[in-house]
Design a protein around this motif. Sequence first.
Motif, PDB file in Angstrom:
ATOM      1  N   LEU A 155       0.824  -1.197   0.000  1.00  0.00           N
ATOM      2  CA  LEU A 155       0.000   0.000   0.000  1.00  0.00           C
ATOM      3  C   LEU A 155       0.867   1.259   0.000  1.00  0.00           C
ATOM      4  N   CYS A 156       1.812   1.330   0.919  1.00  0.00           N
ATOM      5  CA  CYS A 156       2.737   2.466   0.930  1.00  0.00           C
ATOM      6  C   CYS A 156       4.024   2.003   0.265  1.00  0.00           C
TER       7      CYS A 156
ATOM      8  N   GLU B  29      -0.872  -3.876   3.053  1.00  0.00           N
ATOM      9  CA  GLU B  29      -2.188  -3.683   3.630  1.00  0.00           C
ATOM     10  C   GLU B  29      -2.361  -4.471   4.925  1.00  0.00           C
TER      11      GLU B  29
ATOM     12  N   CYS C  55      -0.677   7.375  -1.348  1.00  0.00           N
ATOM     13  CA  CYS C  55      -1.539   6.261  -0.940  1.00  0.00           C
ATOM     14  C   CYS C  55      -2.652   6.759  -0.020  1.00  0.00           C
TER      15      CYS C  55
ATOM     16  N   ASP D 219      -5.663   7.999  -0.313  1.00  0.00           N
ATOM     17  CA  ASP D 219      -7.020   7.469  -0.540  1.00  0.00           C
ATOM     18  C   ASP D 219      -7.154   6.053  -0.011  1.00  0.00           C
ATOM     19  N   ARG D 220      -6.134   5.241  -0.334  1.00  0.00           N
ATOM     20  CA  ARG D 220      -6.218   3.833   0.049  1.00  0.00           C
ATOM     21  C   ARG D 220      -6.062   3.670   1.559  1.00  0.00           C
TER      22      ARG D 220
ATOM     23  N   ASP E  50      -9.453   4.665   2.965  1.00  0.00           N
ATOM     24  CA  ASP E  50     -10.446   3.607   2.747  1.00  0.00           C
ATOM     25  C   ASP E  50     -10.246   2.468   3.738  1.00  0.00           C
ATOM     26  N   LEU E  51      -8.984   2.066   3.907  1.00  0.00           N
ATOM     27  CA  LEU E  51      -8.679   0.948   4.794  1.00  0.00           C
ATOM     28  C   LEU E  51      -9.006   1.314   6.244  1.00  0.00           C
TER      29      LEU E  51
END
Lengths: 400, 326
Positions: B136-137, B144, B175, B177-178, B181-182
């Motif tokens: 993710l990063c 994640e 990252c 947004d992700r 979201d997570l």
Amino acid sequence: MRPVYLDNNATTRVDPAVVEAMLPFFTEQFGNPSSIHSFGASVGASVKKARQQLQQLLGAEHDHEIIYTASGTEADNTAILSALEAMPGRDEIVTSAVEHPAVLSLCQHLEKTGRAKVHYIGVDSLGRLDIEAYRNALSEKVALVTLMWANNETGTLFPVEGLAELAKEHGALFHTDAVQAVGKVPIVLKGSAIDMLSLSGHKLHAPKGVGALYVKRGTRFKPLLRGGHQERGRRAGTENAPGIIGLGKAAELAIEHMVDEQTRVKELRDRLEKAILQRIPNCFVNGDPRERLPNTTNIAFEYVEGEAILLHLTRQGVAASSGSACTSGSLEPSHVMRAMNVPFTAAHGSIRFSLSRDNVPEDVDQVIEALPKILEKLRELSPFWAGANKDPNDFKPVYA
Amino acid sequence: MWDYSEKVKDYFFNPKNAGVLGEANAVGEVGAISCGDALKLMLKVDSETEVIHDARFQTFGCGSAIASSSALTELIIGKTLGEAVSITNQDIADFLGGLPPEKMHCSVMGYEALQAAIANFRGEEWRDDHEERALLCKCFGVDEGMIERAIRMNKLTSIEQITDYTKAGGGCLTCFDRLEDLLAKVNSELVAEGFLAEHEAYRIGVASAADIKAKAKARKETEDAAPAPASPLAPTSPLPPPSAGMTNLKKIRLIEEAIEELRPYLKKDGGDCELVDVDGNNVMVNLKGACMGCQMASVTISGIQERLIAKLGVPIRIVPVKSNAH
């Protein structure tokens, strides 16, 4: 080091004749083509002439079927959004898994925001469209079929004229992203079932920042940009007159060079490809070797990573590109390689060489000379190479 | 093409210590051909002294992956395993004169291969927890799964906390947004499971707006609390002086207390912080261990600063210094 440019699918050198044609429209002929006075009128006439030049290249029936845009991406976006809005009662899109991001990203976004249901048709190991799946996806609910004419990574050609006829049987509009095809393969839109076609100037020796969308006369259409009445109200915004005139000139030159592209450039490509396959073990061509752009070859090298090859090539003066993950910053190989199920041993090591009429035999010689040593060096570094089969006679790629 | 430093290019075009090490007694293999990069690190370790006599590598990967692998071997040859084990991916990147943020994962691969090789020498098994879920990063190579675990275990409710606990989002933050979201997803799961109150849970948009308001309010309160008259103790400081009545001794004690509270978090990341001096509102600290030279150092400093301001109720400026200066 002699520079060798083999990345013409990324962008091309602007032809000097194109630059020359454009220059007066930055200085003396600066008028707004929409103006009624003499400053504007002469520019307006030149823009019309450019439209006719492009009409000829596309084999279109009318010059007013061409709408100028700022890019191929804008043309693609306009076509897709227009179809969704203009086709009442239809909210499905049929496309392929190997489209350019200009189409794919928008389709994914429309799907995610619930504005369309999208069918992504797969391809076989040679990048050929799954016609059976395509037929099954077509229905009265489909607003638009959008399929690329030529794949930017492999050069594989889709039989778009035939695919368009199938779409017509269900009353769907048919759009093709022909950004890589225009100027490289003969196109005749008159009498075809293709409703819309996108192209980009800088892929055919015109400058960046100008593109066009062909919209067949009598096609339902909704503009993307609203404002002034330019382009018959179909694309607002003052015309990029120098760019448009450059694109017109480039279209005229593309017609002149079409035979050269299909013969001399193709022979250069073929010679490059054959020499690489002969001299370097464990590599193979990605895409359909027959139905392919004359200028493109995409070669997968097993057990090495694409960026590493490119860095070495760059040092030897050769510019090419790779669908490898590492050049784009993601960790996955390109969506095209994945859709074709290229074996994972080679998907990360795919290199695209794309030629143009600017290339000469020495360019190809330079690559043939440099590449085997680069591969040898990188494979010695690779932890997987020692265990690999080094005898090229025994090597059979999984899907060749 | 990437903006590689001259040293990265040099280590890519002329890699040192490439190839197979026949007499290796410690081998670490990480990555996979399907992932786009893989590294096999081979060490020859003296079984008595644990000194690394030789190191070789084989790498499948891009320019910076090859350069990072080669740099790693240069960093560890001659060191003992005890010394080598504390080498971080940042050390590898620093040795190469920096890596583009998107390429930091290449240095992480080097770090992991070294950990794996040391574990191999000691007869242990090293578990590569980065391959569990999607990365993710990319700056810090955090996946994640790791972030989700950190959110769950520590009941994290903000992006800043995620960065503090996992480093994810501490670099380019593309990252975001992700991460959001997570965080929202895991928080709502925690609420459903009864581990988190609904009003505490992170909600996209709502939470960040509330966060900004809270911060603005806190800042205003700090400003209001600061008295107007200037203190002779801090003649040149642009910041307001400490509140009247607080002696220097009391202030130092509070600062020490605050650092003590923070210490476990710093230690968790292999770092530490020591109070060196207090001069007016300038608090001199010495960052130690992993905090030093880490690109997160500035984040750590602002974290300590925030904590001190909250504790003392006056504006404080943290000045990182080297301890031998005093």
